[in-house]
Design a protein around this motif. Structure first.
Motif, PDB file in Angstrom:
ATOM      1  N   ARG A 264      58.993  44.869  44.626  1.00  0.00           N
ATOM      2  CA  ARG A 264      57.647  45.329  44.983  1.00  0.00           C
ATOM      3  C   ARG A 264      56.632  44.354  44.382  1.00  0.00           C
ATOM      4  O   ARG A 264      56.580  44.171  43.166  1.00  0.00           O
ATOM      5  N   PHE A 265      55.860  43.703  45.246  1.00  0.00           N
ATOM      6  CA  PHE A 265      54.807  42.784  44.834  1.00  0.00           C
ATOM      7  C   PHE A 265      53.467  43.412  45.199  1.00  0.00           C
ATOM      8  O   PHE A 265      53.234  43.722  46.375  1.00  0.00           O
ATOM      9  N   SER A 266      52.593  43.582  44.191  1.00  0.00           N
ATOM     10  CA  SER A 266      51.287  44.211  44.432  1.00  0.00           C
ATOM     11  C   SER A 266      50.166  43.265  44.006  1.00  0.00           C
ATOM     12  O   SER A 266      50.213  42.683  42.921  1.00  0.00           O
ATOM     13  N   VAL A 267      49.176  43.132  44.877  1.00  0.00           N
ATOM     14  CA  VAL A 267      47.985  42.341  44.590  1.00  0.00           C
ATOM     15  C   VAL A 267      46.810  43.295  44.473  1.00  0.00           C
ATOM     16  O   VAL A 267      46.454  43.972  45.435  1.00  0.00           O
ATOM     17  N   THR A 268      46.202  43.354  43.290  1.00  0.00           N
ATOM     18  CA  THR A 268      45.101  44.279  43.031  1.00  0.00           C
ATOM     19  C   THR A 268      43.812  43.504  42.835  1.00  0.00           C
ATOM     20  O   THR A 268      43.743  42.590  42.004  1.00  0.00           O
ATOM     21  N   PHE A 269      42.777  43.875  43.609  1.00  0.00           N
ATOM     22  CA  PHE A 269      41.476  43.209  43.531  1.00  0.00           C
ATOM     23  C   PHE A 269      40.507  44.057  42.721  1.00  0.00           C
ATOM     24  O   PHE A 269      40.566  45.293  42.752  1.00  0.00           O
ATOM     25  N   PRO A 270      39.603  43.418  41.995  1.00  0.00           N
ATOM     26  CA  PRO A 270      38.571  44.198  41.297  1.00  0.00           C
ATOM     27  C   PRO A 270      37.630  44.852  42.302  1.00  0.00           C
ATOM     28  O   PRO A 270      37.366  44.295  43.375  1.00  0.00           O
ATOM     29  N   ILE A 271      37.132  46.024  41.952  1.00  0.00           N
ATOM     30  CA  ILE A 271      36.275  46.763  42.870  1.00  0.00           C
ATOM     31  C   ILE A 271      34.998  45.989  43.184  1.00  0.00           C
ATOM     32  O   ILE A 271      34.385  46.163  44.242  1.00  0.00           O
ATOM     33  N   GLY A 272      34.617  45.070  42.287  1.00  0.00           N
ATOM     34  CA  GLY A 272      33.413  44.272  42.509  1.00  0.00           C
ATOM     35  C   GLY A 272      33.533  43.297  43.671  1.00  0.00           C
ATOM     36  O   GLY A 272      32.530  42.772  44.145  1.00  0.00           O
TER      37      GLY A 272
ATOM     38  N   VAL B  46      50.421  31.419  45.033  1.00  0.00           N
ATOM     39  CA  VAL B  46      49.888  32.783  45.048  1.00  0.00           C
ATOM     40  C   VAL B  46      49.132  33.064  43.753  1.00  0.00           C
ATOM     41  O   VAL B  46      48.012  33.605  43.765  1.00  0.00           O
ATOM     42  N   LYS B  47      49.726  32.690  42.613  1.00  0.00           N
ATOM     43  CA  LYS B  47      49.096  32.955  41.329  1.00  0.00           C
ATOM     44  C   LYS B  47      47.723  32.287  41.237  1.00  0.00           C
ATOM     45  O   LYS B  47      46.744  32.916  40.809  1.00  0.00           O
ATOM     46  N   HIS B  48      47.626  31.021  41.643  1.00  0.00           N
ATOM     47  CA  HIS B  48      46.360  30.305  41.518  1.00  0.00           C
ATOM     48  C   HIS B  48      45.317  30.848  42.499  1.00  0.00           C
ATOM     49  O   HIS B  48      44.125  30.902  42.169  1.00  0.00           O
ATOM     50  N   ILE B  49      45.742  31.243  43.682  1.00  0.00           N
ATOM     51  CA  ILE B  49      44.784  31.836  44.631  1.00  0.00           C
ATOM     52  C   ILE B  49      44.229  33.138  44.071  1.00  0.00           C
ATOM     53  O   ILE B  49      43.020  33.398  44.131  1.00  0.00           O
ATOM     54  N   LEU B  50      45.098  33.962  43.528  1.00  0.00           N
ATOM     55  CA  LEU B  50      44.640  35.248  42.995  1.00  0.00           C
ATOM     56  C   LEU B  50      43.737  35.053  41.782  1.00  0.00           C
ATOM     57  O   LEU B  50      42.796  35.825  41.578  1.00  0.00           O
ATOM     58  N   LEU B  51      44.026  34.033  40.964  1.00  0.00           N
ATOM     59  CA  LEU B  51      43.139  33.749  39.831  1.00  0.00           C
ATOM     60  C   LEU B  51      41.739  33.404  40.325  1.00  0.00           C
ATOM     61  O   LEU B  51      40.743  33.803  39.706  1.00  0.00           O
ATOM     62  N   ARG B  52      41.654  32.669  41.403  1.00  0.00           N
ATOM     63  CA  ARG B  52      40.347  32.301  41.958  1.00  0.00           C
ATOM     64  C   ARG B  52      39.608  33.512  42.515  1.00  0.00           C
ATOM     65  O   ARG B  52      38.384  33.485  42.656  1.00  0.00           O
ATOM     66  N   HIS B  53      40.351  34.578  42.841  1.00  0.00           N
ATOM     67  CA  HIS B  53      39.736  35.792  43.383  1.00  0.00           C
ATOM     68  C   HIS B  53      39.687  36.913  42.342  1.00  0.00           C
ATOM     69  O   HIS B  53      39.418  38.084  42.698  1.00  0.00           O
ATOM     70  N   ASP B  54      39.971  36.582  41.071  1.00  0.00           N
ATOM     71  CA  ASP B  54      39.967  37.574  39.981  1.00  0.00           C
ATOM     72  C   ASP B  54      40.931  38.720  40.259  1.00  0.00           C
ATOM     73  O   ASP B  54      40.724  39.856  39.798  1.00  0.00           O
ATOM     74  N   ALA B  55      41.973  38.441  41.019  1.00  0.00           N
ATOM     75  CA  ALA B  55      42.953  39.472  41.376  1.00  0.00           C
ATOM     76  C   ALA B  55      44.167  39.393  40.450  1.00  0.00           C
ATOM     77  O   ALA B  55      44.360  38.415  39.726  1.00  0.00           O
ATOM     78  N   ARG B  56      44.973  40.425  40.491  1.00  0.00           N
ATOM     79  CA  ARG B  56      46.133  40.539  39.603  1.00  0.00           C
ATOM     80  C   ARG B  56      47.397  40.743  40.439  1.00  0.00           C
ATOM     81  O   ARG B  56      47.401  41.516  41.390  1.00  0.00           O
ATOM     82  N   LEU B  57      48.467  40.039  40.060  1.00  0.00           N
ATOM     83  CA  LEU B  57      49.763  40.178  40.726  1.00  0.00           C
ATOM     84  C   LEU B  57      50.704  40.954  39.813  1.00  0.00           C
ATOM     85  O   LEU B  57      50.961  40.549  38.686  1.00  0.00           O
TER      86      LEU B  57
END
Length: 444
Positions: free
Chosen positions: A419-427, A397-408
């Protein structure tokens, strides 16, 4: 020099001629008086210029070289040429020294210049950080008085330039250095230090990873080997027992297969040459699919709900995002007791699209949260294996989110759920005009 001699001889000859003419014309007394007067004037002339030369030597600058005539003009001319040449050489040396100092200041490694008595002559800022030196106060100090670690002092005294020393800083226990002495003339040597803290951490992670993989694979292999030995020793195997053993061996084989598959997935995600193939991803539709998978995994043991508060899509890899979201949801199912609640949501939080998984499961102690995304890290190893986890899910999960510039973001309380939250940049949000026609048809 021959010019000075010739001019002096000519001058003395001219003075002798005048004295002789005065002698024969006016008598010996006036002749001797004229000779004495000429010698006195000549002496005063030379004394005057010696005084000027002495005054200049106190402040020898090129612009203030005295001027004169005769023999002294040649002396001053030669002196001017010599000072000018020396000034050029000094400028070149000063420029070279400035470049050396600038290069030393810019080096990523620490550099300390030591004399034959191991006294500090110069050090760059990196060395100041590595050894806790102060360039304004410590120049001229013996470095072994300032860095008193026994290993460092022993290495310094042995003058072993062929082998570097791995040195853990006494000031900062997390700082690991390699230091090496490099002689560069008959009296001086360089002490070069390099920060290898990150390299040591990588090697430690590598050793732990190999040990963990070995441990994770050893258990199922031991189980399978034990059952096979038992079956071989049975003269008349009981079909029921044989079937039971076969089921257990199949379970362990599948477990090894999942570990290998997850390791291959991690390797692919970490490969820098494996670029992200981004495409518009219909997140609401993806979450509906994940909800169905979670309900199948739960088999009615949990109350699972999905709240889609926005229809935003994300630019990314659908397969990778499916894997990341499914890992988070499957963890919630595995670690939530029967009858518990699992809530999935896709909404805007602080103007950023966020996927959230909340559960009423067993929860996680705060001390474990920072390490949850490490490979094979488990809060409760026995429970994790019982639930079928490989210990690699959150690392993936961590490596996938890094590839998508997302934050866990993880928040949990022991016994009160997580509570697990995945936040994506608005871009990374896809606008309506960027969605493909096929995707619109599928969404309808």
């Amino acid at each position: 020099m021959s010019g000075i001699y010739s001019r002096t001889l000519i001058l003395l000859g001219f003075m002798a001629l005048i004295s002789a003419m005065t002698w024969f014309g006016m008598g010996p007394v006036p002749g001797l008086a004229i000779a004495a007067l000429q010698l006195l004037l000549m002496l005063l002339f030379h004394v005057h210029h010696l005084a000027k030369l002495y005054a200049w030597l106190k402040r020898p600058t090129l612009d203030l070289v005295p001027e004169s005539f005769g023999s002294w003009d040649e002396v001053y001319t030669q002196l001017y040429q010599m000072v000018r040449t020396q000034s050029r050489s000094q400028h070149k040396l000063s420029t070279a020294l400035d470049r050396f100092i600038s290069a030393g200041e810019a080096m990523p490694d620490g550099v300390v210049v030591l004399n034959e008595k191991d006294r500090i002559e110069w050090c760059n800022p990196v060395a100041m950080r590595h050894f806790g030196l102060d360039r304004r106060q410590d120049i001229g100090q013996q470095i072994s008085y300032l860095v008193r670690t026994p290993d460092f002092v022993n290495y310094l005294h042995t003058h072993d330039a062929a082998h570097p020393l791995t040195y853990r800083s006494a000031r900062d226990k997390d700082l690991i250095l390699t230091i090496q002495l490099v002689p560069f003339d008959s009296t001086r040597k360089l002490l070069i230090s390099r920060d290898i803290t990150q390299l040591e951490k990588i090697q430690t992670v590598h050793r732990d990873f190999v040990a963990n993989v070995s441990h994770e694979l050893r258990t199922p292999l031991t189980v399978i080997g034990g059952f096979l030995e038992t079956l071989i020793d049975l003269t008349h195997p009981d079909p029921v027992i044989t079937h039971k053993y076969m089921d257990l061996m199949l379970s362990q084989t599948k477990r090894m297969q999942r570990i290998v598959e997850d390791l291959l997935t991690l390797s692919r995600l970490e490969n820098q040459q494996n670029c992200l193939r981004a495409e518009p991803v219909n997140i609401p539709q993806l979450l509906q699919s994940i909800l169905s998978e979670a309900q199948g995994l739960s088999a009615g043991r949990h109350q699972i709900s999905l709240d889609i508060a926005t229809d935003l899509w994300i630019q990314g890899s659908r397969d990778e995002l499916h894997s990341a979201f499914a890992n988070l949801v499957s963890n919630a199912v595995r670690y939530t007791p029967e009858g518990g609640q699992i809530r999935l949501s896709w909404r805007m939080e602080q103007r950023q699209p966020t996927f959230t998984v909340c559960d009423t499961g067993i929860g996680i102690d705060a001390q474990h949260i920072p390490r949850l995304t490490e490979r094979f890290y488990r809060v409760d190893k026995g429970r994790a294996r019982d639930t079928g986890g490989t210990g690699l899910g959150l690392a993936i999960v961590k490596h996938i989110l890094l590839r998508h510039d997302a934050r866990l973001d993880i928040s949990s309380e022991l016994g009160c759920g997580s509570r697990f939250s995945v936040t994506f940049p608005i871009g990374h949000v896809i606008t309506t005009s960027q969605k493909t026609p096929e995707a619109h048809t599928t969404n309808l």
